[in-house]
Design a protein around this motif. Structure first.
Motif, PDB file in Angstrom:
ATOM      1  N   ILE A  95       0.846  -1.202   0.000  1.00 26.91           N
ATOM      2  CA  ILE A  95       0.000   0.000   0.000  1.00 26.91           C
ATOM      3  C   ILE A  95       0.875   1.243   0.000  1.00 26.91           C
ATOM      4  CG2 ILE A  95      -1.611   1.361   1.410  1.00 26.91           C
ATOM      5  CD1 ILE A  95      -2.913  -1.344   2.201  1.00 26.91           C
ATOM      6  N   PHE A  96       1.905   1.240   0.852  1.00 23.29           N
ATOM      7  CA  PHE A  96       2.831   2.361   0.901  1.00 23.29           C
ATOM      8  C   PHE A  96       3.530   2.565  -0.442  1.00 23.29           C
ATOM      9  CE2 PHE A  96       7.203   3.864   1.583  1.00 23.29           C
ATOM     10  CZ  PHE A  96       6.930   5.120   2.082  1.00 23.29           C
ATOM     11  N   LEU A  97       4.020   1.483  -1.043  1.00 22.94           N
ATOM     12  CA  LEU A  97       4.722   1.588  -2.319  1.00 22.94           C
ATOM     13  C   LEU A  97       3.806   2.044  -3.448  1.00 22.94           C
ATOM     14  CD1 LEU A  97       7.034  -1.554  -2.119  1.00 22.94           C
ATOM     15  CD2 LEU A  97       7.729   0.855  -1.983  1.00 22.94           C
ATOM     16  N   VAL A  98       2.566   1.584  -3.445  1.00 20.91           N
ATOM     17  CA  VAL A  98       1.616   2.030  -4.471  1.00 20.91           C
ATOM     18  C   VAL A  98       1.311   3.519  -4.291  1.00 20.91           C
ATOM     19  CG1 VAL A  98      -0.768   1.796  -5.302  1.00 20.91           C
ATOM     20  CG2 VAL A  98       0.633  -0.244  -4.931  1.00 20.91           C
ATOM     21  N   ALA A  99       1.158   3.955  -3.037  1.00 22.63           N
ATOM     22  CA  ALA A  99       0.928   5.384  -2.779  1.00 22.63           C
ATOM     23  C   ALA A  99       2.122   6.203  -3.265  1.00 22.63           C
ATOM     24  CB  ALA A  99       0.679   5.623  -1.291  1.00 22.63           C
TER      25      ALA A  99
END
Length: 158
Positions: A95-99
């Motif tokens: 989720i962090f990397l996609v954000a």
């Protein structure tokens, strides 16, 4: 799978080249400052190389499982509890990397009309390090997740 290995090899080679370039640039800057002939463009290019090195190098860190996680907790649990916790940690990381990918892409797009002060390099291209690095890190995170689960299952079966 061959495509993933090829991408990994290209990224690794690029990381080595960027690191070598960074070392050479910084050494040149040190020598030119010693003789009071400082070159400001070297500082700027060094910063760009460092940013690219950081984001591309992040994929190496992720693929080796060296990114920040809850290792102490994960190493103390086994079986189904490990799978659940490990999956949750990986979902949070993804989720962090996609954000970061989305925001980094927006940043690169917004800065596409700007150029750097000393070298006139397009800042949109420089900021592409963020989304490209994130894509590599997402791929590495997914690969690391499945590889680690497989290794844990083999250990638990012994």
């Amino acid at each position: 799978m061959k495509a993933v290995k090829l991408i990994r090899r290209v990224a690794d080679a690029l990381i080595v080249v960027l690191f070598a370039a960074l070392v050479v640039l910084v050494l040149i800057q040190v020598f030119t400052r010693t003789f009071h002939m400082s070159q400001t463009w070297i500082d700027e290019i060094s910063k760009f190389v460092f940013v690219w090195l950081t984001y591309l190098g992040g994929s190496v860190t992720v693929s080796r499982g060296m990114n920040i996680t809850f290792d102490l907790i994960l190493e103390s649990v086994k079986g189904k509890t490990f799978k659940i916790l490990f999956t949750l940690v990986n979902i949070c990381t993804l989720i962090f990397l996609v954000a970061m990918l989305v925001l980094g892409s927006q940043n690169a797009w917004a800065n596409r009309v700007q150029t750097s002060t000393m070298t006139n390099v397009n800042m949109g291209l420089m900021n592409l390090a963020i989304p490209i690095g994130c894509v590599l890190m997402i791929g590495a995170q997914i690969e690391y997740y499945f590889r680690t689960l497989k290794e844990r299952e083999e250990e638990d079966a012994k």
